[in-house]
Design an enzyme around this catalytic site. Structure first.
Site, PDB file in Angstrom:
ATOM      1  N   GLU A  47      -4.015  -9.761   3.548  1.00 41.35           N
ATOM      2  CA  GLU A  47      -4.832  -9.534   4.740  1.00 41.35           C
ATOM      3  C   GLU A  47      -5.991 -10.511   4.880  1.00 41.35           C
ATOM      4  O   GLU A  47      -6.405 -10.837   5.991  1.00 41.35           O
ATOM      5  CB  GLU A  47      -5.375  -8.102   4.738  1.00 41.35           C
ATOM      6  CG  GLU A  47      -4.344  -7.023   5.014  1.00 41.35           C
ATOM      7  CD  GLU A  47      -3.592  -6.589   3.767  1.00 41.35           C
ATOM      8  OE1 GLU A  47      -2.823  -5.616   3.848  1.00 41.35           O
ATOM      9  OE2 GLU A  47      -3.777  -7.223   2.705  1.00 41.35           O
ATOM     10  N   GLU A  90       0.827  -1.210   0.000  1.00 47.35           N
ATOM     11  CA  GLU A  90       0.000   0.000   0.000  1.00 47.35           C
ATOM     12  C   GLU A  90       0.860   1.257   0.000  1.00 47.35           C
ATOM     13  O   GLU A  90       0.499   2.259  -0.626  1.00 47.35           O
ATOM     14  CB  GLU A  90      -0.941  -0.036   1.207  1.00 47.35           C
ATOM     15  CG  GLU A  90      -2.038  -1.091   1.048  1.00 47.35           C
ATOM     16  CD  GLU A  90      -2.925  -1.233   2.268  1.00 47.35           C
ATOM     17  OE1 GLU A  90      -4.149  -1.038   2.137  1.00 47.35           O
ATOM     18  OE2 GLU A  90      -2.398  -1.543   3.352  1.00 47.35           O
TER      19      GLU A  90
END
Length: 404
Positions: free
Chosen positions: A161, A139
């Site tokens: 995740e 990210e």
């Protein structure tokens, strides 16, 4: 954009005569300015990996702001001091310690703000990726304006995740679909599967791939990391002086543009893609895992309501962190880490020879992988026929023993 990396090998030669100014050094980061390019190196001491926690985030923020505000730095490079890890993601212990949705949501919002500052920087920001670039690490890279990856075995870009019952909480659900297209983005987020440097380039996840170097005056890993840094500095300089333009993200062919843009901008196509993704999730999970379906909803909401995309992501991230499913998956993750540790410590003398009894499927497999680590491997079986078959099938360089 191969022209952007022309003569990179000669770029290493001028390093000795380049103008280099040292800057801030804190626990996790250090900065310097070389040839008008600010280099931010993150390198957590006494750790094999860089992980995002509150201390790392604060140090990175301070280092980035120093380079952003430095008039002599016309562009910025983000790179790790570890050849096999860019950023391995968020600190799972930090997440596990949170007792409420609000705590987790605040962490997600902090990550979003930090990466938004990178994305909004008026100076070009280049991510130089070597090794694992996972979760929050990817990210961070997504917030940069240009990404270069080293084509080595340990380079892996992923958003895993979902394997912890969570979703990407620092802007991943919002930026990734726009960069690589909705189908590819959902596939990455719903499976957590990693992409190597070449695959990431094919997806459009990175802009350039740099080949590693061989042995020389230093280890191949160290030389390759230096080469990657020089490549990134060169590109950052070109982006700053205008000789190279920031990637537009537009696909070259009509078919590629349509397959990328239609799911993003056409509600019918978008709904169809999301419906098919949800059906695939239900087939595999039977609705027992909330994270995959929440990922689809969060991505879809971000495309339909951009103004609430990031806030919805942070809120959903907080909701998932409080579920029993996420707590159980995080416990499994911690248990796996413990199992991988060597409880006996480093051996006083490393074994040099390995003997395997039984040339069946398992025995032959163990012997095959052992050849990569040990100079001599003996495979023993009561049947000469079994040994001959395995040697022929696996082309094993084994010392065979058929004695009873």
């Amino acid at each position: 954009m191969l022209h952007g990396l022309k003569s990179l090998r000669t770029g290493i030669k001028y390093a000795s005569s380049s103008v280099c100014t040292r800057g801030l050094t804190n626990t996790h980061c250090r900065t310097r300015i070389e040839n008008g390019v600010g280099v931010l190196t993150f390198d957590t001491p006494d750790s094999k990996v860089n992980v995002l926690n509150e201390a790392f985030g604060a140090d990175m923020k301070a280092a980035f702001e120093e380079l952003r505000d430095a008039p002599e730095a016309k562009s910025i490079v983000l790179i790790s001091g570890k050849h096999d890890c860019f950023i391995a993601g968020a600190d799972i212990h930090m997440l596990a310690a949170c007792k409420s949705k609000e705590e987790v949501q605040t962490l997600a919002e902090g990550g979003q703000q930090m990466i938004k500052a990178v994305e909004d920087c008026k100076k070009p920001v280049v991510a130089a990726i070597s090794g694992s670039c996972m979760g929050g690490g990817l990210e961070v890279a997504l917030g940069c304006h240009y990404r270069i990856a080293l084509d080595q075995k340990k380079t892996a870009l992923s958003l895993p995740e979902v394997m912890l019952g969570l979703l990407p909480g620092s802007g991943g659900t919002q930026r990734l679909p726009k960069l690589i297209g909705l189908p590819n983005a959902l596939q990455m987020m719903l499976t957590g599967s990693p992409a190597n440097a070449v695959k990431a380039k094919k997806f459009g996840l990175v802009n350039e791939v740099v080949k590693p170097l061989g042995p020389g005056i230093a280890s191949p890993e160290e030389l390759s990391l230096r080469f990657l840094e020089k490549a990134a500095i060169k590109v950052a300089g070109q982006l700053a002086d205008g000789s190279m333009k920031k990637p537009s993200g537009k696909k070259k062919s009509f078919v590629a543009r349509q397959s990328h843009n239609l799911p993003l901008h056409n509600s019918y196509v978008r709904n169809f893609v999301c419906k098919k993704a949800a059906e695939g999730v239900m087939k595999k999970t039977h609705g027992l895992y909330p994270a995959p379906l929440k990922i689809i909803d969060t991505v879809k909401n971000g495309l339909e309501n951009p103004k609430t995309g990031y806030s919805t992501e942070a809120s959903n991230f907080g909701d998932l962190a409080m579920t029993d499913e996420s707590a159980a998956l995080i416990n499994i993750f911690f248990g796996k880490q413990q199992c991988e540790k060597n409880a006996w410590g480093k051996p006083e003398r490393m074994p040099q020879n390995v003997a395997v009894l039984g040339a069946g499927l398992m025995g032959a497999g163990i012997a095959t992988v052992s050849l990569e680590k040990f100079p001599k491997v003996v495979l023993k079986d009561i049947s000469d026929t079994a040994l001959s078959k395995k040697r022929k099938k696996y082309r094993l360089r084994l010392c065979v023993d058929t004695t009873a």
